[in-house]
Write an enzyme that holds these catalytic residues in place. Structure first.
Site, short mmCIF file in Angstrom:
data_model
loop_
_atom_site.label_atom_id
_atom_site.label_comp_id
_atom_site.label_asym_id
_atom_site.label_seq_id
_atom_site.Cartn_x
_atom_site.Cartn_y
_atom_site.Cartn_z
N ALA A 286 3.00 1.82 2.99
CA ALA A 286 4.20 0.98 2.95
C ALA A 286 5.30 1.67 2.15
CB ALA A 286 3.88 -0.38 2.33
N CYS B 231 0.82 -1.21 0.00
CA CYS B 231 0.00 0.00 0.00
C CYS B 231 0.86 1.27 0.00
CB CYS B 231 -0.93 0.00 1.21
SG CYS B 231 -0.06 0.21 2.77
#
Ligand code: CFM
Length: 543
Positions: free
Chosen positions: A65, A62
């Site tokens: 991240a 994501c």
């Protein structure tokens, strides 16, 4: 890449059709554009950086991240505070194997996890007060030079204003506090998070310190090297030996103090183009620092990159030092490569990882005679596949438009026209800047290039090619190994490494030799060997 990697492979067009036949029509149509039978001499387009089809098992991560984990995570002396539920923090806590060397005096907060630990009541009534409290607490305990705040999905959904909190706390505490609106759902992958991280560091940190403590003729930044498994340590040693001053690295083995003065460097070297090209471009616009693409994965690539740096500075002493290192290191590299090659030559590799390694690691495989038969990125953009020449023709969709493009202007005081002039003269001499040709032109004819590969597609590839090794990450590892194919993690290196530079190349050759030549894999009986497999066709529904 060497010619030997361009050996012809069987045409996998039928395989592609077989893969697509399983999908509902609409899905097949979409996936078809992300699966390309490579023809290096033609200009082929690959669909990338678009939304993953729901229900497909993707490798992607994501936005949070990409921002917190990837770009800011490796910096040791910023307190990286995650505003969100504890789960988001836990999964960012030392899972990415960045190493760092704070030295005897330096601070290192990387071993901690900082989180506001949001609860249901914060979702209902707002979490800004809790965030303020957490910042005060972190400051009292650690007295850091800076605190960064990272928004997770719920923060974006309830609308907490982390930037106002950051501004207020900056005034209250007198340290640098800045926020990243990197909610996980933003963009289509972690790539959005890279961009947001680049913007944030550029806005809040770069340019804060103009002081050059140690004057040196060769001052560089290394961008997009994250010190996984100690890679940056290897590269740093070569620079040190050559007398090159590494002003900053984004962001392996880095400190915020380096970022603050990174605008004083004379050259930016981009290693991972995907995650950090934004800072390179913005620094050039604002300060006049030119950038070049380098790659220290692969012995030949490392040698080429050292020469390229020396050529930029047009200094004979520096060139001689580069040659000295290359000559010395290549002796051992060649010895090991030649030996390993006797056992690995002609074997097939495939790699599906990130936004740059699926390209860079092909170099290492080709040095021991292995062919990359199929490869792809998780979240790269078309320029990482097809080269920067396509930048102008990439369609901007709603998902990309969501990510802020900073309006960067020349800094009249700090801009260095002499660097821009140097660039112009070097271009006339045939030196290449901003030169990333991408993965596809360097891959063999008929190799299969797949963006954002799904689990089903990976299985079919294995059946068809029976590769000697599959490179990906922990999510893929055990499924692939059940097929009797060893999986090498290219994110965490399976706790091995370093793999950068000449020393790293030797480590890699030996590791791959060990993995592809063990007979253990023949003994693996997959669970589906004797048990019936349930086969179904997907319904042709709207997604
Ligand atoms: Fe760049 Fe990376 Fe990569 Fe990346 Fe990553 Fe990574 Fe990677 Mo994992 S910044 S694109 S978002 S080289 S964490 S250090 S290994 S997927 S190929």
């Amino acid at each position: 890449m060497s010619e030997k990697n361009k050996i012809e492979l069987p045409d996998p067009s039928e395989l592609k059709e077989e893969i697509l036949a399983k999908y509902p029509n609409k899905v097949a149509k979409k996936r078809s554009k992300s699966i390309v039978v490579n023809k290096p001499e033609e200009e082929q387009e690959i669909q990338s950086n678009v939304r993953t089809i729901p229900g497909i098992i993707t490798q992607r991560g994501c936005c949070y991240a990409g921002c917190k984990g990837v770009v800011l995570g490796p910096t040791r002396d910023i307190v990286n505070l995650v505003h969100g539920p504890i789960g988001c923090s836990f999964y960012a806590w030392l899972t990415r194997r960045n190493q760092t060397d704070p030295g005897p005096e330096g601070e290192n907060f990387m071993t901690y996890t900082f989180s506001t630990d949001m609860q249901d009541s914060n979702i209902v009534f707002g979490g800004e007060k809790k965030l303020e409290q957490a910042i005060r607490e972190a400051y009292e305990i650690f007295k850091p030079h800076a605190i960064a705040i990272f928004s997770t999905c719920p923060v974006g959904l309830i609308g907490d204003d982390i930037h106002t909190v950051a501004r207020l706390m900056k005034e209250e505490l007198g340290i640098n506090v800045f926020g990243f609106s990197c909610e996980g759902y933003k963009g289509v992958s972690q790539s959005a998070g890279h961009h947001i991280a680049n913007n944030g560091i550029f806005k809040h940190v770069v340019g804060l310190n103009d002081k050059i403590e140690k004057s040196s003729k060769f001052r560089v930044n290394l961008l997009g090297e994250y010190n996984i498994g100690g890679d940056a340590f290897v590269i740093e040693k070569y620079f040190e030996e050559m007398g090159i001053t590494l002003v900053s690295t984004y962001s392996g083995n880095s400190s915020i103090y380096q970022f603050e003065k990174s605008h004083t460097a004379d050259l930016n070297m981009v290693m991972c183009h995907r995650s950090i090209n934004y800072i390179a471009e913005m620094m050039e616009k604002k300060y006049g620092i030119p950038w070049i693409k380098v790659n220290f994965i692969g012995a030949d690539a490392a040698a080429k990159s050292l020469r390229k740096i020396a050529d930029y500075f047009e200094d004979d002493g520096l060139k001689a030092k580069a040659e000295k290192i290359i000559k010395r290191e290549m002796l051992e590299v060649k010895k090991v490569a030649d030996d390993v090659k006797t056992r690995c030559d002609g074997k097939l590799a495939m790699m599906f990882v990130g936004g740059s390694r699926a390209h860079h690691y092909q170099e290492l495989f080709s040095e021991i005679g292995m062919k990359t038969v199929s490869a792809g990125y998780e979240f790269a953009h078309r320029d990482d596949y097809e080269g920067r020449k396509v930048l102008g023709s990439i369609k901007i969709d709603a998902d990309s438009r969501n990510i802020e493009e900073l309006d960067v202007k020349k800094d009249e005081e700090k801009y260095r026209p002499e660097l821009a002039e140097k660039k112009e003269t070097l271009i006339k001499k045939g030196y290449n800047f901003e030169d990333y040709d991408g993965m596809m032109p360097e891959m063999g004819k008929n190799s299969l290039v797949i963006d954002d590969i799904s689990h089903w597609e990976a299985e079919k590839l294995i059946e068809f090619y029976k590769p000697a090794i599959f490179c990906a990450g922990i999510k893929e590892k055990y499924v692939i190994q059940k097929f009797g194919i060893p999986l090498k993690q290219l994110h965490s290196y399976d706790y091995g490494g370093p793999y950068a530079g000449f020393k790293g190349a030797i480590n890699f050759y030996k590791e791959i030799d060990r993995m592809v030549n063990t007979s253990i894999w023949k003994l693996v009986d997959p669970p589906w060997k004797d048990q019936p497999e349930i086969v179904a066709k997907m319904a042709d529904v709207e997604y």
